[in-house]
Design an enzyme around this catalytic site. Structure first.
Site, PDB file in Angstrom:
ATOM      1  N   ARG A 129       6.422 113.524 133.028  1.00 45.24           N
ATOM      2  CA  ARG A 129       5.827 111.873 132.484  1.00 45.24           C
ATOM      3  C   ARG A 129       4.624 112.020 131.942  1.00 45.24           C
ATOM      4  NH1 ARG A 129       7.866 106.881 132.078  1.00 45.24           N
ATOM      5  NH2 ARG A 129       6.866 105.429 133.195  1.00 45.24           N
ATOM      6  N   THR A 418      15.563 104.664 126.912  1.00 47.11           N
ATOM      7  CA  THR A 418      15.842 105.936 127.704  1.00 47.11           C
ATOM      8  C   THR A 418      17.032 106.368 127.334  1.00 47.11           C
ATOM      9  OG1 THR A 418      14.308 104.816 129.094  1.00 47.11           O
ATOM     10  CG2 THR A 418      15.496 106.800 129.763  1.00 47.11           C
ATOM     11  N   GLU A 438      10.163 105.214 126.147  1.00 40.78           N
ATOM     12  CA  GLU A 438      10.031 103.848 127.137  1.00 40.78           C
ATOM     13  C   GLU A 438      10.828 102.699 126.267  1.00 40.78           C
ATOM     14  OE1 GLU A 438       8.516 100.523 127.367  1.00 40.78           O
ATOM     15  OE2 GLU A 438       9.164 100.575 129.350  1.00 40.78           O
ATOM     16  N   SER A 482       7.660 104.697 137.313  1.00 40.45           N
ATOM     17  CA  SER A 482       8.947 104.757 136.486  1.00 40.45           C
ATOM     18  C   SER A 482       9.922 104.380 137.127  1.00 40.45           C
ATOM     19  CB  SER A 482       9.036 106.199 135.820  1.00 40.45           C
ATOM     20  OG  SER A 482      10.386 106.233 135.117  1.00 40.45           O
ATOM     21  N   SER A 483      11.063 103.893 136.865  1.00 39.82           N
ATOM     22  CA  SER A 483      12.229 103.557 137.357  1.00 39.82           C
ATOM     23  C   SER A 483      13.380 104.757 137.166  1.00 39.82           C
ATOM     24  CB  SER A 483      12.729 102.323 136.995  1.00 39.82           C
ATOM     25  OG  SER A 483      12.078 101.164 137.422  1.00 39.82           O
ATOM     26  N   GLY A 504      15.831 100.628 131.814  1.00 39.14           N
ATOM     27  CA  GLY A 504      14.368  99.907 132.287  1.00 39.14           C
ATOM     28  C   GLY A 504      14.638 100.018 133.822  1.00 39.14           C
TER      29      GLY A 504
END
Length: 596
Positions: A129, A418, A438, A482-483, A504
């Protein structure tokens, strides 16, 4: 070397209505490209596109790769066919994705990787990340009065750019698990960048849709709008600058990206972004490290569902949803049941309430990871689902903590973009990696042939609320929540499903649904990634417009849900393991699965 795969023969068994042929039901903007855009593909890739269009999974025995663009999948398949590992193939796939799908991932972004090691039987994760620059402050995305900036006011330009992690993650995965020569893994991407590739329908459409922001900075405009006109489907696009950066990395490792001329150009681009400069420095790049973290695993239907823990909320929130649903018989209800979707929707709302309160970078804030997925806690939360109507309101629970800490609820916004990669190699190793810059096209800053991320806008723009700090606020060196939810599902210690998606914060719903589709509803992997979506995060139930999911809108409204029909463009790429390998690619995107 050639690679081949078999195509599953359709049985006479009827599919559940909710998972019927998706090419007729997904939103129009999600339709796959026609051969004109992919005419240079090999016969196997063309056949894979046809299989996906017909709703059939791809079958194989030895290895398989599924990702978001056929050119990238072909690159990974070449590596696997030559005896490379899943980690080797990922490097080749990511290098091509950064060229042909630059709006979604690339060298300027970050990624999370989940790895099942066949030799040891263990699961681990690598955190690539992006990090906040050392000069960042909690008020990075606030105006002079302390109010949050508008989302795109923060996104476009240098302010949103975090230290990229993808190049170092690629190298670290190869160092740990690679078998092939590092430099050779970039050959296909370099050739495509120098010789040119055909612009896909999705890339062309997204460029046209984001024309104003993409033309704000000269270098970005020059690449995506040569001669002032947007690139169009089927155009041949070259990127010699990207080829040169890949060549430097191939020869000198990721250090060629994190120091020297490439790093200096990245920093100069960020700091000189007109109207919205950022604070990234060469020191930030030089200090960047990938971190190995323990996988977060939750029991579900006699399986272990394993994924990425903090700074991702993916595995925790997916795990919470499934852990609550484990106390309810979704298999008996079936995928067309409004009651099944009431349970799924409210379990998701409860999980998202905990996500907003507790989840962030655990290197900076105490996250009750074990408490959030503890079986007694999830059973307690599942009891809230015992009614027959939508919950009128949800609030965070009180998971067991080893100390006390009070947080305010997060307000960060994550928009869909993504990409996801799933790979199983001939040795039985499995890789699930979700990779991103992103928002679509990231910060819109283009340097050395690739786009820079806007990952810092995954932080909460507010630092405090109601007198309490927000766990996911900005801090120097911190990784934004983050998801992304790269996931490997195991049974008796062996992988049975590799899955993940872009999208997202809806990623969490997409991934949980794919697991439910396979384990509860008995769908094959192509049916699971193609079935229409229903996602509830914060109260409003999103149902995928133009699909059979919309037929559930009325019953869900009668239960008390607010329902919104909209496009839900996931990008699930999944592989199931059992008697051989079976691959599925989301028809809402352009990807395929290939295997041997």
């Amino acid at each position: 070397m050639r690679y081949v795969f078999g195509l599953m023969v359709l049985t006479a068994l009827a599919l559940p209505a909710l998972a019927q042929q998706v090419t007729d039901s997904v939103a129009p903007e999600a339709e796959i490209g026609q051969p004109a855009a992919f005419e240079a593909l090999g016969a196997e890739a063309q056949a894979a596109l046809e299989a996906k269009a017909a709703g059939r999974p791809v079958e194989a025995q030895e290895w398989m790769v599924a990702a978001a663009n056929p050119l990238a999948v072909e690159a990974g398949a070449e590596v696997l066919a030559a005896g490379g590992s899943a980690a080797d193939a990922m490097v080749a796939v990511q290098a091509v994705l950064g060229l042909v799908e630059p709006q979604s991932s690339g060298l300027g972004g970050g990624a999370f990787l989940v790895w099942y090691d066949a030799e040891s039987g263990s699961v681990t994760t690598l955190d690539g990340r992006e990090t906040a620059p050392l000069a960042a402050t909690p008020r990075l995305f606030q105006d002079e009065s302390g109010e949050p900036l508008g989302f795109f006011d923060a996104v476009v330009g240098g302010l949103s750019v975090g230290t990229p992690g993808t190049p170092r993650l690629m190298e670290e995965a190869h160092r740990r698990w690679g078998q092939a020569n590092w430099g050779g893994l970039f050959d296909r991407a370099i050739a495509l960048a120098e010789e040119g590739f055909a612009v896909s329908p999705r890339l062309a459409g997204l460029v046209a849709d984001d024309a104003d922001r993409l033309q704000r900075f000269p270098a970005t405009a020059s690449y995506f709008f040569p001669d002032g006109a947007a690139i169009a489907e089927g155009d041949t696009l070259t990127n010699p600058d990207y080829a040169e950066v890949l060549r430097l990395i191939a020869e000198g490792g990721s250090g060629a990206f994190y120091s020297g001329p490439v790093a200096e150009d990245i920093v100069a681009t960020v700091r000189s972004a007109e109207g919205n400069p950022g604070v990234l420095s060469t020191t930030d790049l030089a200090l960047y490290q990938v971190k190995e973290r323990p996988a977060v695993c939750v029991d579900y239907r006699a399986h272990e569902v394993c994924g990425m823990g903090p700074p991702s909320s993916g595995a925790l929130t997916v795990g919470q949803i499934l852990g609550m649903l484990d106390h309810h018989d979704l298999a008996a209800l079936g995928p067309q049941s409004p009651e099944a979707w009431r349970l799924i929707g409210d379990a998701s709302r409860l999980a998202f309430a905990d996500r907003g309160r507790y989840m962030a970078d655990s290197d900076f804030v105490p996250v009750p990871v074990e408490g959030l997925v503890a079986a007694p806690y999830l059973k307690q939360r599942s009891e809230l689902l015992s009614g027959d109507d939508a919950l009128p309101e949800v609030s965070p629970g009180t998971p067991e903590y080893d100390h006390a800490f009070l947080w305010a609820d997060d307000e960060s916004l994550e928009l869909p973009s993504t990409s996801h990669i799933s790979i199983v190699d001939a040795a039985g190793n499995a890789l699930s990696m979700t990779t991103t810059i992103e928002n679509g096209f990231g910060s819109r800053l283009f340097v050395r042939g690739f786009l820079l991320n806007n990952e810092l806008t995954d932080f909460s723009f507010r630092s405090h609320a109601d007198g309490l700090p927000i766990a996911n606020r900005v801090a120097p060196g911190k990784r934004p929540r983050s998801s992304m939810a790269p996931t490997i599902v195991l049974k008796d210690g062996a992988p049975v499903l590799v899955t993940g998606s872009p999208g997202g914060s809806r990623i969490i719903g997409y991934v949980a649904q794919s697991v439910i589709a396979v384990l509860d509803w008995g769908m094959d992997v192509q049916q699971a990634v193609a079935m229409p979506h229903l996602v509830n995060r914060f109260g409003t139930y999103d149902v995928e417009e133009g699909t059979t999911a919309a037929e559930l809108a009325g019953p869900l409204e009668e239960m008390g849900f607010e329902v919104n029909a909209r496009g839900l463009t996931s990008g699930l790429h999944a592989i199931s393991l059992g008697d051989g390998l079976s691959g599925g690619a989301d028809p809402r995107r352009e990807g395929i699965a290939l295997g041997q």
